[in-house]
Scaffold this motif. Structure first.
Motif, PDB file in Angstrom:
ATOM      1  N   MET A  51       5.691  -5.495   2.648  1.00  0.00           N
ATOM      2  CA  MET A  51       5.699  -5.018   1.269  1.00  0.00           C
ATOM      3  C   MET A  51       6.639  -5.887   0.443  1.00  0.00           C
ATOM      4  N   SER A  52       6.156  -6.342  -0.675  1.00  0.00           N
ATOM      5  CA  SER A  52       6.978  -7.190  -1.534  1.00  0.00           C
ATOM      6  C   SER A  52       7.962  -6.337  -2.347  1.00  0.00           C
ATOM      7  N   HIS A  53       8.893  -7.022  -2.999  1.00  0.00           N
ATOM      8  CA  HIS A  53       9.907  -6.325  -3.781  1.00  0.00           C
ATOM      9  C   HIS A  53       9.279  -5.507  -4.915  1.00  0.00           C
ATOM     10  N   ASP A  54       8.079  -5.941  -5.364  1.00  0.00           N
ATOM     11  CA  ASP A  54       7.413  -5.234  -6.456  1.00  0.00           C
ATOM     12  C   ASP A  54       6.282  -4.345  -5.970  1.00  0.00           C
ATOM     13  N   GLY A  55       6.270  -4.046  -4.691  1.00  0.00           N
ATOM     14  CA  GLY A  55       5.394  -3.001  -4.173  1.00  0.00           C
ATOM     15  C   GLY A  55       4.041  -3.418  -3.629  1.00  0.00           C
ATOM     16  N   ARG A  56       3.756  -4.702  -3.601  1.00  0.00           N
ATOM     17  CA  ARG A  56       2.479  -5.123  -3.034  1.00  0.00           C
ATOM     18  C   ARG A  56       2.534  -5.049  -1.516  1.00  0.00           C
ATOM     19  N   THR A  57       1.493  -4.475  -0.924  1.00  0.00           N
ATOM     20  CA  THR A  57       1.489  -4.293   0.527  1.00  0.00           C
ATOM     21  C   THR A  57       0.384  -5.101   1.186  1.00  0.00           C
ATOM     22  N   THR A  58       0.644  -5.470   2.413  1.00  0.00           N
ATOM     23  CA  THR A  58      -0.344  -6.119   3.271  1.00  0.00           C
ATOM     24  C   THR A  58      -0.331  -5.398   4.603  1.00  0.00           C
ATOM     25  N   TYR A  59      -1.485  -5.041   5.086  1.00  0.00           N
ATOM     26  CA  TYR A  59      -1.609  -4.440   6.406  1.00  0.00           C
ATOM     27  C   TYR A  59      -2.556  -5.291   7.258  1.00  0.00           C
ATOM     28  N   ALA A  60      -2.214  -5.468   8.512  1.00  0.00           N
ATOM     29  CA  ALA A  60      -3.196  -5.992   9.443  1.00  0.00           C
ATOM     30  C   ALA A  60      -4.244  -4.899   9.641  1.00  0.00           C
TER      31      ALA A  60
END
Length: 119
Positions: A51-60
C-alpha cells in the motif's frame, strides 16, 4: 536509514486468522510504499500485498479476498489481516518499506515473522 519491525506472527489452525503489524521508523520518505512479502521453505520470496502512502493497494491474485492490507500513516505502520488461513500459507512474512526520491527507490526489510498454519 529506515528501520522496519514486524510483529504478530505465530501458530494458528487452518481456517483461523492472524493480524501482522509492521512499524517503520528512522529517516522516512514522504513518498513510500509499505508492504508484505512471504517466503515459504524452499520457495522464492513473493509479494502478498502493498500500500502506498496515498492509499493505493496492490494484491497478488492468490491473496485477494482472504488477506487485507491497511496502514496508519500517523503511526507509520502497515497491517496485514489474514483470514481463512491454510497450511500453504505457512511462511516467513517480511515487511518491506520502499522509499522513493526523484532519482531512485530504496528498499528496507524487516527481519521477518514466522506464520505457521497447522492442525
Amino acid at each position: 536509514q529506515v528501520q522496519v519491525a514486524e510483529s504478530g506472527g505465530g501458530w494458528v489452525q487452518p481456517g483461523g486468522s492472524l493480524r501482522l503489524s509492521c512499524a517503520a521508523s528512522g529517516s522516512l520518505f514522504g513518498i513510500n510504499t509499505m508492504g508484505w512479502y512471504r517466503q515459504a521453505l524452499g520457495k522464492a520470496r513473493e509479494l502478498v500485498a502493498d500500500m502506498s502512502h496515498d492509499g493505493r493497494t496492490t494484491y497478488a491474485d492468490s491473496f485477494k479476498g482472504r488477506f487485507t492490507i491497511s496502514r496508519d500513516n500517523r503511526k507509520n505502520t502497515v497491517y496485514l489481516q489474514m483470514n481463512d488461513l491454510r497450511p500453504e500459507d505457512t511462511a516467513v512474512y517480511y515487511c518491506n518499506y520502499k522509499g522513493r526520491t526523484i532519482v531512485d527507490t530504496r528498499d528496507f526489510w524487516g527481519q521477518g515473522t514466522q506464520v505457521t498454519v497447522s492442525s
